[in-house]
Enzyme design. Structure first.
Site, PDB file in Angstrom:
ATOM      1  N   GLY A 127      -6.033  -4.844  -8.182  1.00  0.00           N
ATOM      2  CA  GLY A 127      -5.909  -4.889  -7.001  1.00  0.00           C
ATOM      3  C   GLY A 127      -6.141  -3.757  -6.373  1.00  0.00           C
ATOM      4  O   GLY A 127      -6.315  -2.828  -6.822  1.00  0.00           O
ATOM      5  N   GLN A 144      -6.886   2.546   0.258  1.00  0.00           N
ATOM      6  CA  GLN A 144      -7.288   3.225  -0.877  1.00  0.00           C
ATOM      7  C   GLN A 144      -8.868   3.456  -0.486  1.00  0.00           C
ATOM      8  O   GLN A 144      -9.233   4.213  -1.432  1.00  0.00           O
ATOM      9  CB  GLN A 144      -6.888   2.318  -1.993  1.00  0.00           C
ATOM     10  CG  GLN A 144      -5.682   2.380  -2.417  1.00  0.00           C
ATOM     11  CD  GLN A 144      -5.428   1.472  -3.531  1.00  0.00           C
ATOM     12  OE1 GLN A 144      -5.327   0.335  -3.809  1.00  0.00           O
ATOM     13  NE2 GLN A 144      -5.338   2.386  -4.846  1.00  0.00           N
ATOM     14  N   CYS A 196      -2.326   3.019 -10.795  1.00  0.00           N
ATOM     15  CA  CYS A 196      -2.975   2.988  -9.359  1.00  0.00           C
ATOM     16  C   CYS A 196      -4.157   3.695  -9.315  1.00  0.00           C
ATOM     17  O   CYS A 196      -4.404   4.795  -9.860  1.00  0.00           O
ATOM     18  CB  CYS A 196      -2.007   3.778  -8.216  1.00  0.00           C
ATOM     19  SG  CYS A 196      -2.672   3.320  -6.678  1.00  0.00           S
ATOM     20  N   LEU A 197      -5.182   3.080  -8.781  1.00  0.00           N
ATOM     21  CA  LEU A 197      -6.473   3.802  -8.795  1.00  0.00           C
ATOM     22  C   LEU A 197      -6.563   5.117  -8.060  1.00  0.00           C
ATOM     23  O   LEU A 197      -7.372   5.713  -8.231  1.00  0.00           O
ATOM     24  CB  LEU A 197      -7.729   2.705  -8.253  1.00  0.00           C
ATOM     25  CG  LEU A 197      -7.812   1.478  -8.995  1.00  0.00           C
ATOM     26  CD1 LEU A 197      -8.770   0.512  -8.365  1.00  0.00           C
ATOM     27  CD2 LEU A 197      -8.600   1.840 -10.320  1.00  0.00           C
ATOM     28  N   HIS A 220       2.765  -4.123  -4.826  1.00  0.00           N
ATOM     29  CA  HIS A 220       2.028  -2.732  -5.107  1.00  0.00           C
ATOM     30  C   HIS A 220       1.179  -2.733  -3.892  1.00  0.00           C
ATOM     31  O   HIS A 220       1.216  -1.649  -3.369  1.00  0.00           O
ATOM     32  CB  HIS A 220       1.584  -2.718  -6.518  1.00  0.00           C
ATOM     33  CG  HIS A 220       0.837  -1.505  -6.688  1.00  0.00           C
ATOM     34  ND1 HIS A 220       0.924  -0.571  -7.785  1.00  0.00           N
ATOM     35  CD2 HIS A 220      -0.288  -0.796  -6.182  1.00  0.00           C
ATOM     36  CE1 HIS A 220       0.145   0.401  -7.712  1.00  0.00           C
ATOM     37  NE2 HIS A 220      -0.691   0.181  -6.933  1.00  0.00           N
ATOM     38  N   GLU A 221       0.401  -3.885  -3.901  1.00  0.00           N
ATOM     39  CA  GLU A 221      -0.675  -3.761  -2.829  1.00  0.00           C
ATOM     40  C   GLU A 221      -0.147  -3.536  -1.483  1.00  0.00           C
ATOM     41  O   GLU A 221      -0.736  -2.722  -0.465  1.00  0.00           O
ATOM     42  CB  GLU A 221      -1.738  -4.857  -3.038  1.00  0.00           C
ATOM     43  CG  GLU A 221      -2.413  -4.688  -4.089  1.00  0.00           C
ATOM     44  CD  GLU A 221      -2.948  -3.386  -4.564  1.00  0.00           C
ATOM     45  OE1 GLU A 221      -3.177  -2.596  -3.891  1.00  0.00           O
ATOM     46  OE2 GLU A 221      -3.064  -3.212  -6.218  1.00  0.00           O
ATOM     47  N   HIS A 277       1.048  -0.275  -0.462  1.00  0.00           N
ATOM     48  CA  HIS A 277      -0.301   0.679   0.176  1.00  0.00           C
ATOM     49  C   HIS A 277      -0.167   0.338   1.640  1.00  0.00           C
ATOM     50  O   HIS A 277      -0.596   1.449   2.187  1.00  0.00           O
ATOM     51  CB  HIS A 277      -1.349   0.420  -0.465  1.00  0.00           C
ATOM     52  CG  HIS A 277      -1.549   1.015  -1.906  1.00  0.00           C
ATOM     53  ND1 HIS A 277      -1.650   2.520  -2.239  1.00  0.00           N
ATOM     54  CD2 HIS A 277      -1.809   0.486  -3.059  1.00  0.00           C
ATOM     55  CE1 HIS A 277      -1.719   2.672  -3.212  1.00  0.00           C
ATOM     56  NE2 HIS A 277      -1.964   1.537  -4.029  1.00  0.00           N
TER      57      HIS A 277
HETATM   58 NI    NI Z   1      -2.347   1.258  -6.035  1.00  0.00          NI
END
Ligand code: NI
Length: 182
Positions: free
Chosen positions: A47, A52, A102-103, A144-145, A148
């Protein structure tokens, strides 16, 4: 389409409340979503949220995926979606614990409690409304997304940092059959 640079924790854009997309059929939003999907696949990740990639917009992309074990497989093109202005509704107060990364927080992993079952809705870039119910790993990705978009990272959702560690070490410990959790 092109690969986008993923910003990391410390960049203020990750702490902002992202603004709604006004025109869900705007082709520049569709193009951004395509590039986000490409970036997510290349990472690889399951995701990605627009903040991000430095865009404070309410837009996420994610894989449609049955469970975590499928994450290692290459995703089929029709198993990845972009969701514009997503909204979630908790359908089950029961919380499940699960590992997340998380990226924007490279290499680290931690155990995060999340609602086990949620309803979601939003718009696809083709202008169609999408809604559904997600459970387990998919529900976790969505929470999670969407977090953000509200300026939260998974670290904010952890009960404590006892499980936080580097993915490689956590994986190695799991393969040894030991568990760092306390
Ligand atoms: Ni993340």
């Amino acid at each position: 389409m092109s690969l986008l640079q993923v910003v990391r924790m410390g960049d203020p854009v990750l702490r902002q409340i992202a603004v709604p997309v006004e025109d869900t059929t705007d082709p520049t939003i569709g193009a951004l979503a395509d590039s986000m999907i490409e970036t997510m696949v290349a990472a690889p990740g399951v995701g990605l949220a627009a903040p991000q990639v430095g865009r404070s917009l309410r837009l996420i992309v994610m894989r449609l995926i049955a469970d975590r074990s499928a994450a290692a497989e290459a995703p089929a093109p029709d198993r990845m979606i972009a969701l514009i202005n997503p909204e979630l509704e908790v359908l089950d107060v029961e919380r499940e614990l699960g590992w997340e990364g998380c990226l924007s927080v490279p290499e680290l992993r931690g155990v995060v409690p999340r609602a086990a079952r949620i309803g979601y809705r939003g718009w696809l870039p083709n202008g169609k409304r999408m809604e559904g119910v997600a459970e387990g790993f998919q529900a976790r990705i969505l929470q999670h997304e969407v977090d953000h978009l509200d300026g939260y990272l998974y670290l904010d959702r952890m009960d404590g940092f006892g499980t936080l560690g580097y993915g490689r070490e956590i994986q190695a410990a799991a393969e040894r059959g030991s568990d760092a959790r306390r």
